[in-house]
Design an enzyme around this catalytic site. Structure first.
Site, PDB file in Angstrom:
ATOM      1  N   LYS A 124       0.858  -1.187   0.000  1.00  0.00           N
ATOM      2  CA  LYS A 124       0.000   0.000   0.000  1.00  0.00           C
ATOM      3  C   LYS A 124       0.893   1.235   0.000  1.00  0.00           C
ATOM      4  O   LYS A 124       1.720   1.411   0.898  1.00  0.00           O
ATOM      5  CB  LYS A 124      -0.927  -0.002   1.223  1.00  0.00           C
ATOM      6  CG  LYS A 124      -1.806   1.245   1.306  1.00  0.00           C
ATOM      7  CD  LYS A 124      -2.922   1.099   2.329  1.00  0.00           C
ATOM      8  CE  LYS A 124      -3.768   2.364   2.388  1.00  0.00           C
ATOM      9  NZ  LYS A 124      -4.893   2.271   3.322  1.00  0.00           N
ATOM     10  N   ASP A 229     -13.733   4.901   9.358  1.00  0.00           N
ATOM     11  CA  ASP A 229     -14.108   4.779   7.943  1.00  0.00           C
ATOM     12  C   ASP A 229     -14.595   3.347   7.726  1.00  0.00           C
ATOM     13  O   ASP A 229     -14.197   2.659   6.798  1.00  0.00           O
ATOM     14  CB  ASP A 229     -12.894   5.088   7.054  1.00  0.00           C
ATOM     15  CG  ASP A 229     -13.285   5.479   5.634  1.00  0.00           C
ATOM     16  OD1 ASP A 229     -14.481   5.721   5.387  1.00  0.00           O
ATOM     17  OD2 ASP A 229     -12.388   5.538   4.771  1.00  0.00           O
TER      18      ASP A 229
HETATM   19  P1  ADP Z   1      -7.560   3.487   0.721  1.00  0.00           P
HETATM   20  O1  ADP Z   1      -6.934   4.136   1.896  1.00  0.00           O
HETATM   21  O2  ADP Z   1      -7.138   4.096  -0.568  1.00  0.00           O
HETATM   22  O3  ADP Z   1      -9.060   3.359   0.843  1.00  0.00           O
HETATM   23  P2  ADP Z   1      -7.428   0.644   1.367  1.00  0.00           P
HETATM   24  O4  ADP Z   1      -6.420   0.195   2.359  1.00  0.00           O
HETATM   25  O5  ADP Z   1      -8.821   0.758   1.842  1.00  0.00           O
HETATM   26  O6  ADP Z   1      -6.936   2.003   0.693  1.00  0.00           O
HETATM   27  O7  ADP Z   1      -7.371  -0.341   0.120  1.00  0.00           O
HETATM   28  C1  ADP Z   1      -8.126  -0.097  -1.053  1.00  0.00           C
HETATM   29  C2  ADP Z   1      -8.655  -1.414  -1.636  1.00  0.00           C
HETATM   30  O8  ADP Z   1      -7.578  -2.300  -1.921  1.00  0.00           O
HETATM   31  C3  ADP Z   1      -9.553  -2.160  -0.658  1.00  0.00           C
HETATM   32  O9  ADP Z   1     -10.898  -1.766  -0.777  1.00  0.00           O
HETATM   33  C4  ADP Z   1      -9.330  -3.604  -1.054  1.00  0.00           C
HETATM   34  O10 ADP Z   1     -10.166  -3.931  -2.137  1.00  0.00           O
HETATM   35  C5  ADP Z   1      -7.895  -3.625  -1.544  1.00  0.00           C
HETATM   36  N1  ADP Z   1      -6.984  -4.073  -0.461  1.00  0.00           N
HETATM   37  C6  ADP Z   1      -6.279  -3.296   0.379  1.00  0.00           C
HETATM   38  N2  ADP Z   1      -5.520  -4.024   1.227  1.00  0.00           N
HETATM   39  C7  ADP Z   1      -5.739  -5.313   0.916  1.00  0.00           C
HETATM   40  C8  ADP Z   1      -5.234  -6.570   1.419  1.00  0.00           C
HETATM   41  N3  ADP Z   1      -4.340  -6.634   2.412  1.00  0.00           N
HETATM   42  N4  ADP Z   1      -5.679  -7.709   0.826  1.00  0.00           N
HETATM   43  C9  ADP Z   1      -6.568  -7.654  -0.179  1.00  0.00           C
HETATM   44  N5  ADP Z   1      -7.073  -6.529  -0.702  1.00  0.00           N
HETATM   45  C10 ADP Z   1      -6.673  -5.354  -0.171  1.00  0.00           C
HETATM   46 MG    MG Z   2     -10.222   2.201   1.969  1.00  0.00          MG
END
Ligand code: ADP
Ligand code: MG
Length: 399
Positions: A124, A229
């Protein structure tokens, strides 16, 4: 801003040293003077080698000059910071290769990556401050005057906070991705093989799923935390299959896994009740719209839940931030940026839609680094996804 790793393998050890020197210099200089880059990079080849490296890094848009600069100097770009973080992850053997992007927002990029054993993981990359502060004039002015508004500082803080909470929650046994590593504005965590609630069109027992989401939320509260959130994008739904020892049949349990923690706050926060209610309402509205499910009892209510903080042997985790070295001032800066971002999103949702025009992401007032977004990729435009996943039902052959 796209992550383009193609130039990575062409960089020499000296290039990396110069890039790291620009990063080091950025702590005290908005534009790092060339003599300082030379000093920090400690290269034996002297200034001619450093200028060769500078030229390579600038061509690759990892560092950039600023318009109207009064002296010869460079600053790190988004791309430069991405490369430094990836370089660290790669040296520590947490990342071997970078794959496709699985999620894109204006606040983060979510990439599928693999380690040297081939195991897939999630990277991320925080992008807070990327387009924030652009639509509201007062904040633009604030940003210009105040280094605490800079994207590098805010994104790095967001990643640090998220990693601290991910680690604390994981140790406490809350279903979250497994934290693997953290560098600068990025975190590496396990890939959760489960769709976000948002993509699920049908479940066998909405009431049971709703109850488990609320139960998870109340567990966080007992640890002293409000997610902030808690919605269908940030809750992944895993199918756990087990065999019932009495009947011998397979049973499927839907287990919510919660993600996305930069906005997490304490149950003691001045606005705790507002965020608590907002989170709970989000879930209620979603269940009514998607599954036509309405809980029969009202609540849960903040007032009651507040009394459960730290009870039943739940360790309080709301001091996690201080424990991880994030000062009150840092936490305040981050919170202000996140709230500002939320407000702007409400006022101007289109500006936050992922777009083909990546150049738009860069702060136009700043410098020439904007060239880095020139390539566009039409696939990237996120389509309004239709919920399509049916989850938790026994397949006919199994039952
Ligand atoms: P943001 O802060 O941009 O909302 P998120 O951490 O919520 O970022 O991640 C965005 C999307 O990426 C999530 O809705 C999910 O679909 C996917 N995602 C994020 N982390 C994971 C993970 N560890 N495993 C699988 N999918 C993930
Ligand atoms: Mg998110």
């Amino acid at each position: 801003m796209k992550l383009d790793t193609r130039a990575m393998r062409h960089l020499t050890a000296e290039d990396w040293k110069v890039l790291a020197a620009v990063e080091q210099g950025s702590k005290n200089h908005e534009l790092v003077p060339v003599p300082i880059i030379e000093r920090f990079s400690r290269l034996k080849g002297g200034s001619s080698l450093v200028s060769k490296c500078i030229s390579t890094l600038a061509k690759t848009s990892l560092i950039a000059k600023m318009k109207e600069a009064k002296y010869d100097g460079y600053r790190l770009t988004y791309g430069g910071l991405d490369y430094l973080a990836l370089h660290t992850h790669s040296q520590k053997k947490h990342i071997y290769s970078v794959g496709t992007r699985v999620g894109v927002g204006k606040e983060s990029d979510i990439m599928l990556v693999a380690d040297h054993t081939g195991a897939q993981q999630i990277l991320k990359i925080h992008r807070l401050g990327r387009i924030s502060f652009r639509t509201v004039k007062t904040n633009r002015d604030y940003l210009k005057k105040n280094a605490s508004g800079s994207w590098m500082y805010l994104s790095t803080l967001a990643a640090r906070k998220e990693y601290a909470f991910l680690s604390a929650l994981h140790s406490a046994g809350i279903p979250v991705p497994t934290p693997i590593a953290h560098s600068r504005h990025t975190i590496v965590m396990s890939l959760v093989d489960a769709p976000p609630l948002r993509q699920i069109s049908s479940v066998p027992d909405p009431a049971a799923l709703y109850a488990s989401l609320i139960e998870l939320y109340l567990r966080l509260a007992k640890h002293g935390l409000i997610h902030g959130d808690y919605n269908e994008f940030n809750i992944l739904i895993r199918e756990d299959i087990s065999t019932n020892p009495e009947t011998g049949t397979e049973e499927i349990t839907l287990v919510p896994v919660v993600i996305d923690f930069p906005q997490m706050i304490s149950m003691e926060h001045v606005n705790a009740e507002m965020y608590f209610d907002r989170d709970i309402n989000c879930i209620k509205i979603f269940f009514e719209r998607r599954f036509h499910f309405k809980p029969t009892t009202p609540g849960p209510f903040y007032k009651d839940v507040k009394k459960t903080v730290g009870r039943d042997g739940f360790e309080r985790l709301d001091a996690t931030l201080e424990a991880s070295g994030i000062t009150k001032k840092m936490a305040k800066d981050l919170e202000a940026a996140i709230r500002q971002h939320e407000e702007e999103k409400l006022q101007n949702p289109e500006a936050f839609e992922p777009s083909d025009d990546e150049e738009d992401d860069e702060d136009e007032d700043e410098d020439e680094e904007d060239k880095e977004g020139e390539e566009t990729n039409t696939d990237e435009k996120e389509k309004e996804e239709q919920p399509s996943i049916v989850i938790g039902f026994q397949s006919p052959s199994e039952s």
